[in-house]
Design an enzyme around this catalytic site. Structure first.
Site, PDB file in Angstrom:
ATOM      1  N   GLY A  73     -42.080 -28.929  20.230  1.00 42.28           N
ATOM      2  CA  GLY A  73     -43.384 -28.750  19.595  1.00 42.28           C
ATOM      3  C   GLY A  73     -44.473 -29.605  20.217  1.00 42.28           C
ATOM      4  N   THR A  74     -44.153 -30.838  20.515  1.00 41.36           N
ATOM      5  CA  THR A  74     -45.180 -31.738  21.052  1.00 41.36           C
ATOM      6  C   THR A  74     -45.683 -31.233  22.395  1.00 41.36           C
ATOM      7  OG1 THR A  74     -44.117 -33.562  19.885  1.00 41.36           O
ATOM      8  CG2 THR A  74     -45.633 -34.148  21.682  1.00 41.36           C
ATOM      9  N   ASN A 152     -46.461 -30.239   7.742  1.00 44.16           N
ATOM     10  CA  ASN A 152     -45.107 -30.794   7.759  1.00 44.16           C
ATOM     11  C   ASN A 152     -44.824 -31.709   6.571  1.00 44.16           C
ATOM     12  OD1 ASN A 152     -47.103 -31.951   9.681  1.00 44.16           O
ATOM     13  ND2 ASN A 152     -45.732 -33.712   9.622  1.00 44.16           N
ATOM     14  N   GLN A 180     -43.684 -25.785  11.774  1.00 39.68           N
ATOM     15  CA  GLN A 180     -43.026 -25.783  10.462  1.00 39.68           C
ATOM     16  C   GLN A 180     -42.938 -24.388   9.849  1.00 39.68           C
ATOM     17  OE1 GLN A 180     -41.335 -28.152   9.105  1.00 39.68           O
ATOM     18  NE2 GLN A 180     -41.969 -29.893  10.347  1.00 39.68           N
ATOM     19  N   SER A 200     -40.798 -24.773  17.669  1.00 45.94           N
ATOM     20  CA  SER A 200     -39.833 -25.772  18.141  1.00 45.94           C
ATOM     21  C   SER A 200     -38.445 -25.426  17.610  1.00 45.94           C
ATOM     22  CB  SER A 200     -40.283 -27.148  17.634  1.00 45.94           C
ATOM     23  OG  SER A 200     -39.333 -28.125  17.975  1.00 45.94           O
ATOM     24  N   GLY A 201     -37.445 -25.422  18.492  1.00 50.92           N
ATOM     25  CA  GLY A 201     -36.108 -24.944  18.139  1.00 50.92           C
ATOM     26  C   GLY A 201     -35.412 -25.719  17.035  1.00 50.92           C
ATOM     27  N   HIS A 202     -35.596 -27.051  17.016  1.00 46.74           N
ATOM     28  CA  HIS A 202     -34.787 -27.851  16.080  1.00 46.74           C
ATOM     29  C   HIS A 202     -35.273 -27.770  14.639  1.00 46.74           C
ATOM     30  CE1 HIS A 202     -37.194 -31.751  15.647  1.00 46.74           C
ATOM     31  NE2 HIS A 202     -37.873 -31.123  16.585  1.00 46.74           N
ATOM     32  N   CYS A 326     -45.061 -46.930   9.746  1.00 46.79           N
ATOM     33  CA  CYS A 326     -45.012 -48.394   9.751  1.00 46.79           C
ATOM     34  C   CYS A 326     -45.578 -48.895  11.064  1.00 46.79           C
ATOM     35  CB  CYS A 326     -43.587 -48.875   9.621  1.00 46.79           C
ATOM     36  SG  CYS A 326     -42.915 -48.515   8.020  1.00 46.79           S
TER      37      CYS A 326
END
Ligand code: PLP
Length: 410
Positions: A73-74, A152, A180, A200-202, A326
């Protein structure tokens, strides 16, 4: 590991066994390079073509040629945005939203530093866009509009076709980050006004490190990665063969099970939502309740730290996430919830449960059973909480620190 109660499917999903089996030969004996002339290579090239057709079918593209395989995706988002900007160098204005994934947001911030003007469209308290603001933001200088399909963090779905009408009426290229959405909602690119679309595949039970960018025929697009002639000169580099074949198989499975999966996850998600809202006082859902992915629940608990909740959930094997990041030891509230103007008391206490076909009713019952106790424990840990200020939850041990130290961006 293996007995986890996994509710972090917007971060990544479990590989379907069938997908693994489809990939296996291409990680072992069928190792030919698809660019090679010999049979050993051309057989692999044929399988890649089949995967291209499977991905095209999932998103309803009219021609598999419109699919360019990427590393995920990125890269897809970067390739689309950079590819369009490079083909229109005279236009120095980009329109996007305040709630994009860092894959788009980070690049647009970079573009601002490079002298581009970026319009960051606001969202309302439900996480929805104001289409008049979009209309007003477009001008002759606009090179591209890039807007996500589904968020997302909250699962909120934007009215992509309405947005497309506004954007295309001005003749502006339109990119959609559908990372998403693909595999969760039906897509029909052939009939849509979208010019470029990232998947994106995952995120739909395929492997990690593989994705696809849809580039509509006739769209001028300059490749972002240069070198070899792979992917018809649109993405250089020897193909991630096993990844592509796995993603193709995952796309085929997702397309077949789209309706039943959506019904199953929405029933379980609604059950979880009802039960948490009822059993945990001071809880609220973030994001529009209807215009939302069926698998996503973003819920805030007042005066509670989301990260501390994750740590306690993790002790029962329950995996969820928050939208915070964070940085240098302090927890930054989610940019998505801030854009939605979620009040300060609720901002840190947001948790995202994202489901898949693998979740069960028994798991929903487990979360529903554990959550009230977790909230109670965290509120008790802080006397301040009872007085009405946001408590600072005391945590001890490396496990806590390690768990909350990770930056979550998916
Ligand atoms: N866009 C959205 C909306 C996402 O949710 C994600 C990942 O979570 C990405 C882009 C990045 O995808 P990838 O992890 O394949 O790089």
């Amino acid at each position: 590991m293996g007995s986890e109660v996994y509710f972090d499917n917007n971060a990544t999903t479990r590989l379907i066994p069938e997908v693994f089996e489809a990939m296996r030969p291409y990680l072992t004996e069928l190792y030919g390079n698809p660019s090679s002339i010999h049979r050993f290579g051309s057989e692999v090239a044929r399988k890649i073509q089949q995967a291209r057709e499977q991905v095209a079918a999932l998103i309803g593209a009219s021609d598999p040629i419109e699919i360019v395989f990427t590393s995920g995706g990125t890269e897809g988002d970067n390739a689309a945005i950079r590819g369009i900007l490079e083909s229109r160098p005279e236009k120095r204005h980009v329109v996007t939203s305040q709630v994009e994934h860092p894959a788009v947001m980070g690049l647009c911030q970079h573009l601002e530093k490079k002298g581009y003007r970026v319009n960051w469209l606001s969202v309302d308290q439900d996480g929805l866009l104001d289409l008049d603001e979009l209309r007003d933001s477009l001008n002759d200088e606009t090179a591209l509009v890039t807007i996500m399909y589904a968020n997302n963090e909250t699962g909120v779905i934007f009215p992509i076709e309405e947005i497309g009408k506004i954007v295309k009426a001005k003749g502006i290229p339109f990119h959609v980050d559908a990372v998403q959405a693909a595999g969760k909602v039906p897509l029909n690119l052939e009939k849509s006004l979208i010019d470029l679309l990232t998947v994106s595949g995952h995120k739909f039970h395929g492997p990690k490190g593989i994705g696809a960018l849809y580039v509509r025929r006739g769209i001028t697009f300059r490749p972002f990665i240069l070198g070899g002639h792979q992917e018809r000169n649109r993405r250089a580099g020897t193909e991630n063969v096993a990844g592509i074949i796995g993603m193709g198989k995952a796309a085929e499975v997702a397309l077949k099970s789209l309706g039943p999966d959506e019904r199953q996850v929405s029933r379980l998600r609604d059950q979880l939502e009802q039960s948490l809202l009822q059993s945990c006082p001071d809880s609220r859902v973030n994001g529009h309740r209807e215009k939302r992915l069926a698998n996503t629940l973003n819920i805030s608990f007042k005066f509670v730290e989301g990260e501390a909740m994750l740590v306690l959930l993790d002790q029962f094997g329950i995996c969820a996430s928050t939208g915070s990041a964070c940085t240098a030891g302090s927890v930054e509230p989610s940019h998505v919830l801030r854009a939605m103007k979620v009040p300060a008391d609720w901002l840190q206490g947001a948790v995202r449960f994202s489901l898949s076909r693998y979740n069960t009713e028994a798991e929903i019952e487990l979360i529903s059973e554990k959550m009230p106790g977790i909230i109670h424990r965290l509120l008790e840990l802080s006397a301040v909480g009872k007085l009405g200020a946001r408590p600072k939850v005391q945590q001890s041990g490396d496990r806590t620190t390690g768990s909350i130290g990770a930056r979550r961006e998916s």
